[in-house]
Design a protein around this motif. Structure first.
Motif, PDB file in Angstrom:
ATOM      1  N   ARG A  21       0.847  -1.190   0.000  1.00 61.84           N
ATOM      2  CA  ARG A  21       0.000   0.000   0.000  1.00 61.84           C
ATOM      3  C   ARG A  21       0.883   1.240   0.000  1.00 61.84           C
ATOM      4  O   ARG A  21       1.906   1.284   0.681  1.00 61.84           O
ATOM      5  CB  ARG A  21      -0.900   0.043   1.229  1.00 61.84           C
ATOM      6  CG  ARG A  21      -1.708  -1.210   1.460  1.00 61.84           C
ATOM      7  CD  ARG A  21      -2.691  -1.007   2.575  1.00 61.84           C
ATOM      8  NE  ARG A  21      -3.176  -2.252   3.134  1.00 61.84           N
ATOM      9  CZ  ARG A  21      -4.206  -2.356   3.941  1.00 61.84           C
ATOM     10  NH1 ARG A  21      -4.861  -1.268   4.303  1.00 61.84           N
ATOM     11  NH2 ARG A  21      -4.591  -3.528   4.409  1.00 61.84           N
ATOM     12  N   GLN A  22       0.469   2.241  -0.759  1.00 57.46           N
ATOM     13  CA  GLN A  22       1.205   3.500  -0.789  1.00 57.46           C
ATOM     14  C   GLN A  22       0.270   4.630  -1.186  1.00 57.46           C
ATOM     15  O   GLN A  22      -0.254   4.669  -2.300  1.00 57.46           O
ATOM     16  CB  GLN A  22       2.380   3.438  -1.777  1.00 57.46           C
ATOM     17  CG  GLN A  22       3.240   4.692  -1.768  1.00 57.46           C
ATOM     18  CD  GLN A  22       4.470   4.549  -2.645  1.00 57.46           C
ATOM     19  OE1 GLN A  22       4.599   3.605  -3.412  1.00 57.46           O
ATOM     20  NE2 GLN A  22       5.389   5.495  -2.529  1.00 57.46           N
ATOM     21  N   ASP A  23       0.057   5.546  -0.260  1.00 60.01           N
ATOM     22  CA  ASP A  23      -0.708   6.769  -0.526  1.00 60.01           C
ATOM     23  C   ASP A  23      -2.049   6.488  -1.208  1.00 60.01           C
ATOM     24  O   ASP A  23      -2.383   7.078  -2.237  1.00 60.01           O
ATOM     25  CB  ASP A  23       0.120   7.734  -1.383  1.00 60.01           C
ATOM     26  CG  ASP A  23       1.404   8.172  -0.696  1.00 60.01           C
ATOM     27  OD1 ASP A  23       1.406   8.247   0.545  1.00 60.01           O
ATOM     28  OD2 ASP A  23       2.406   8.401  -1.399  1.00 60.01           O
ATOM     29  N   GLY A  24      -2.805   5.573  -0.640  1.00 58.52           N
ATOM     30  CA  GLY A  24      -4.137   5.315  -1.142  1.00 58.52           C
ATOM     31  C   GLY A  24      -4.225   4.290  -2.253  1.00 58.52           C
ATOM     32  O   GLY A  24      -5.326   3.947  -2.695  1.00 58.52           O
ATOM     33  N   VAL A  25      -3.087   3.784  -2.730  1.00 55.11           N
ATOM     34  CA  VAL A  25      -3.078   2.759  -3.777  1.00 55.11           C
ATOM     35  C   VAL A  25      -2.622   1.439  -3.170  1.00 55.11           C
ATOM     36  O   VAL A  25      -1.545   1.356  -2.580  1.00 55.11           O
ATOM     37  CB  VAL A  25      -2.143   3.143  -4.939  1.00 55.11           C
ATOM     38  CG1 VAL A  25      -2.052   2.001  -5.949  1.00 55.11           C
ATOM     39  CG2 VAL A  25      -2.629   4.419  -5.614  1.00 55.11           C
ATOM     40  N   ALA A  26      -3.429   0.402  -3.322  1.00 51.23           N
ATOM     41  CA  ALA A  26      -3.037  -0.945  -2.913  1.00 51.23           C
ATOM     42  C   ALA A  26      -2.682  -1.744  -4.163  1.00 51.23           C
ATOM     43  O   ALA A  26      -3.355  -1.636  -5.191  1.00 51.23           O
ATOM     44  CB  ALA A  26      -4.170  -1.633  -2.155  1.00 51.23           C
ATOM     45  N   SER A  59      -9.431   3.287   3.352  1.00 49.51           N
ATOM     46  CA  SER A  59      -8.191   4.046   3.143  1.00 49.51           C
ATOM     47  C   SER A  59      -7.645   3.872   1.739  1.00 49.51           C
ATOM     48  O   SER A  59      -6.795   4.645   1.291  1.00 49.51           O
ATOM     49  CB  SER A  59      -7.122   3.617   4.157  1.00 49.51           C
ATOM     50  OG  SER A  59      -6.757   2.261   3.961  1.00 49.51           O
ATOM     51  N   VAL A  60      -8.124   2.857   1.023  1.00 52.72           N
ATOM     52  CA  VAL A  60      -7.655   2.585  -0.332  1.00 52.72           C
ATOM     53  C   VAL A  60      -8.570   3.293  -1.331  1.00 52.72           C
ATOM     54  O   VAL A  60      -9.789   3.202  -1.259  1.00 52.72           O
ATOM     55  CB  VAL A  60      -7.635   1.063  -0.603  1.00 52.72           C
ATOM     56  CG1 VAL A  60      -7.405   0.767  -2.085  1.00 52.72           C
ATOM     57  CG2 VAL A  60      -6.551   0.413   0.235  1.00 52.72           C
ATOM     58  N   ARG A  61      -7.953   3.994  -2.273  1.00 54.09           N
ATOM     59  CA  ARG A  61      -8.716   4.713  -3.293  1.00 54.09           C
ATOM     60  C   ARG A  61      -8.565   4.092  -4.677  1.00 54.09           C
ATOM     61  O   ARG A  61      -9.289   4.463  -5.600  1.00 54.09           O
ATOM     62  CB  ARG A  61      -8.281   6.181  -3.332  1.00 54.09           C
ATOM     63  CG  ARG A  61      -8.651   6.936  -2.063  1.00 54.09           C
ATOM     64  CD  ARG A  61      -8.443   8.412  -2.244  1.00 54.09           C
ATOM     65  NE  ARG A  61      -8.982   9.169  -1.127  1.00 54.09           N
ATOM     66  CZ  ARG A  61      -9.250  10.466  -1.179  1.00 54.09           C
ATOM     67  NH1 ARG A  61      -9.023  11.141  -2.298  1.00 54.09           N
ATOM     68  NH2 ARG A  61      -9.726  11.093  -0.136  1.00 54.09           N
ATOM     69  N   ALA A  62      -7.615   3.188  -4.844  1.00 48.78           N
ATOM     70  CA  ALA A  62      -7.458   2.454  -6.102  1.00 48.78           C
ATOM     71  C   ALA A  62      -6.682   1.190  -5.801  1.00 48.78           C
ATOM     72  O   ALA A  62      -5.844   1.161  -4.898  1.00 48.78           O
ATOM     73  CB  ALA A  62      -6.732   3.292  -7.148  1.00 48.78           C
ATOM     74  N   ARG A 105     -17.737 -10.846  -7.219  1.00 47.95           N
ATOM     75  CA  ARG A 105     -18.658  -9.844  -6.666  1.00 47.95           C
ATOM     76  C   ARG A 105     -17.908  -8.799  -5.855  1.00 47.95           C
ATOM     77  O   ARG A 105     -18.214  -7.598  -5.938  1.00 47.95           O
ATOM     78  CB  ARG A 105     -19.708 -10.520  -5.781  1.00 47.95           C
ATOM     79  CG  ARG A 105     -20.804 -11.239  -6.536  1.00 47.95           C
ATOM     80  CD  ARG A 105     -21.917 -11.664  -5.601  1.00 47.95           C
ATOM     81  NE  ARG A 105     -22.520 -10.506  -4.918  1.00 47.95           N
ATOM     82  CZ  ARG A 105     -23.424 -10.602  -3.949  1.00 47.95           C
ATOM     83  NH1 ARG A 105     -23.826 -11.793  -3.528  1.00 47.95           N
ATOM     84  NH2 ARG A 105     -23.924  -9.525  -3.394  1.00 47.95           N
ATOM     85  N   ALA A 106     -16.920  -9.230  -5.102  1.00 52.11           N
ATOM     86  CA  ALA A 106     -16.146  -8.289  -4.294  1.00 52.11           C
ATOM     87  C   ALA A 106     -15.395  -7.290  -5.176  1.00 52.11           C
ATOM     88  O   ALA A 106     -15.300  -6.104  -4.847  1.00 52.11           O
ATOM     89  CB  ALA A 106     -15.172  -9.046  -3.396  1.00 52.11           C
ATOM     90  N   LEU A 107     -14.859  -7.759  -6.300  1.00 51.94           N
ATOM     91  CA  LEU A 107     -14.171  -6.858  -7.228  1.00 51.94           C
ATOM     92  C   LEU A 107     -15.136  -5.843  -7.825  1.00 51.94           C
ATOM     93  O   LEU A 107     -14.789  -4.672  -8.022  1.00 51.94           O
ATOM     94  CB  LEU A 107     -13.506  -7.657  -8.348  1.00 51.94           C
ATOM     95  CG  LEU A 107     -12.260  -8.457  -7.960  1.00 51.94           C
ATOM     96  CD1 LEU A 107     -11.881  -9.427  -9.067  1.00 51.94           C
ATOM     97  CD2 LEU A 107     -11.088  -7.523  -7.650  1.00 51.94           C
ATOM     98  N   ARG A 108     -16.356  -6.282  -8.122  1.00 52.40           N
ATOM     99  CA  ARG A 108     -17.329  -5.371  -8.718  1.00 52.40           C
ATOM    100  C   ARG A 108     -17.964  -4.449  -7.681  1.00 52.40           C
ATOM    101  O   ARG A 108     -18.386  -3.336  -8.026  1.00 52.40           O
ATOM    102  CB  ARG A 108     -18.449  -6.175  -9.419  1.00 52.40           C
ATOM    103  CG  ARG A 108     -18.007  -7.027 -10.585  1.00 52.40           C
ATOM    104  CD  ARG A 108     -17.277  -6.232 -11.662  1.00 52.40           C
ATOM    105  NE  ARG A 108     -17.956  -5.008 -11.981  1.00 52.40           N
ATOM    106  CZ  ARG A 108     -17.320  -3.871 -12.261  1.00 52.40           C
ATOM    107  NH1 ARG A 108     -16.003  -3.802 -12.266  1.00 52.40           N
ATOM    108  NH2 ARG A 108     -18.009  -2.781 -12.542  1.00 52.40           N
ATOM    109  N   GLU A 109     -18.067  -4.891  -6.424  1.00 54.47           N
ATOM    110  CA  GLU A 109     -18.799  -4.123  -5.424  1.00 54.47           C
ATOM    111  C   GLU A 109     -17.897  -3.283  -4.513  1.00 54.47           C
ATOM    112  O   GLU A 109     -18.417  -2.451  -3.763  1.00 54.47           O
ATOM    113  CB  GLU A 109     -19.642  -5.073  -4.573  1.00 54.47           C
ATOM    114  CG  GLU A 109     -20.762  -5.741  -5.364  1.00 54.47           C
ATOM    115  CD  GLU A 109     -21.517  -6.801  -4.569  1.00 54.47           C
ATOM    116  OE1 GLU A 109     -21.210  -6.977  -3.368  1.00 54.47           O
ATOM    117  OE2 GLU A 109     -22.397  -7.459  -5.151  1.00 54.47           O
ATOM    118  N   CYS A 110     -16.600  -3.475  -4.560  1.00 55.77           N
ATOM    119  CA  CYS A 110     -15.729  -2.667  -3.704  1.00 55.77           C
ATOM    120  C   CYS A 110     -15.815  -1.201  -4.133  1.00 55.77           C
ATOM    121  O   CYS A 110     -16.000  -0.905  -5.320  1.00 55.77           O
ATOM    122  CB  CYS A 110     -14.294  -3.178  -3.728  1.00 55.77           C
ATOM    123  SG  CYS A 110     -13.482  -3.139  -5.346  1.00 55.77           S
ATOM    124  N   PRO A 111     -15.687  -0.263  -3.182  1.00 56.25           N
ATOM    125  CA  PRO A 111     -15.963   1.144  -3.486  1.00 56.25           C
ATOM    126  C   PRO A 111     -14.780   1.894  -4.085  1.00 56.25           C
ATOM    127  O   PRO A 111     -14.734   3.124  -4.018  1.00 56.25           O
ATOM    128  CB  PRO A 111     -16.332   1.707  -2.102  1.00 56.25           C
ATOM    129  CG  PRO A 111     -15.506   0.901  -1.158  1.00 56.25           C
ATOM    130  CD  PRO A 111     -15.469  -0.487  -1.747  1.00 56.25           C
TER     131      PRO A 111
END
Length: 275
Positions: A21-26, A59-62, A105-111
């Motif tokens: 993880r780094q600055d919002g990117v996992a 905390s993850v944005r992408a 489903r988790a890949l499609r539904e994660c925010p």
């Protein structure tokens, strides 16, 4: 996914995946290069649980999905999954297949948006995981193969028969799922299966650039756009525009919308907060 969790502590080490993880990117890397990153029961379960955890903590944005070594992911391990499933009864097989569907489903539904960085082979379940991402960045070595009929199973595995026609159209999806033939990167680009064709060896780099752009952007707007894209696939127009209206009304009352106006007025870039 709900942000509410129970008593379980966050997992610090994932046995079957490499997670950074780094600055919002996992970045989640399939790390069995000696097996072309073939999936095991544990890898499926870890990915399902990791996506749920990342969705809750917000905390993850992408997120970037990548593969170590010569390819992205060759699908289920022949010995550890295909061989093992021959010894399972129907109830156990149903549990397993439901779990793999839960990953999709988790890949499609994660925010947050998910980017698959594909080089080399993306076969079987590996192809479906890439398909379930929001973006597929591939280099010229990439080849996608939905191999399920080749092992005597339905091509509609893990939601592939739902997702693929919506990405490439029914005609192309029928051919890919029925015949299981590899689709090289140039053809995948032509039929709309990949989002960006990178230079050879640069898929991970280009995916990271896109992830950074997304992570620095209006996270709530991206999350709601992703949710609407999935929710409205099977809605009549009247329901879709009503859902759009309700969503926009909520976002217009948010901090990012006001921040855009302030930034425009002050002639500066917006400082997105994801709220």
């Amino acid at each position: 996914m709900s942000p509410f969790s129970g008593s379980a502590d966050p997992v610090e080490h994932w046995e079957h995946l490499r997670v950074t993880r780094q600055d919002g990117v996992a970045t989640v890397t399939f790390a069995r290069p000696e097996k072309l990153n073939a999936l095991t029961f544990g890898a499926y379960a870890d990915l399902r649980d990791l996506l749920a955890e990342l969705s809750r903590e917000r905390s993850v944005r992408a997120l970037v999905l990548a593969g170590e070594g010569r390819g992205f992911c060759s699908g289920g391990d022949v010995e550890e999954i295909i061989g093992a499933t021959l010894a399972l009864d129907t109830a156990q097989l149903l549990d397993f297949n439901r779990m793999t569907g839960q990953v999709v489903r988790a890949l499609r539904e994660c925010p947050f948006p998910v980017i698959a960085a594909v080089h080399g082979v993306a076969a079987g379940a590996g192809a479906v995981l890439a398909l379930a991402a929001d973006f597929r960045v591939a280099d010229p070595t990439a080849r996608f193969a939905f191999l399920f009929t080749r092992v005597g199973l339905s091509g509609g595995d893990m939601g592939a028969a739902y997702l693929l026609p919506r990405v490439v159209g029914l005609g192309h999806a029928t051919r890919l799922l029925m015949l299981g033939e590899p689709v090289p990167a140039p053809e995948a680009e032509r039929i709309g299966l990949i989002s960006e064709l990178a230079d050879e060896g640069r898929a991970d780099e280009r995916a990271a650039v896109l992830a950074r752009r997304l992570a620095d952007g209006p996270a709530l707007a991206y999350a709601q756009t992703k949710a609407l894209l999935s929710a409205e696939l099977d809605m009549p127009l009247a329901a879709a525009v009503e859902l759009d209206a309700a969503t926009q009304a909520l976002l217009m009352n948010g901090e990012d919308y006001a921040e855009f106006h302030a930034a425009f007025t002050e002639k500066r870039p917006p400082k997105w907060q994801g709220r």
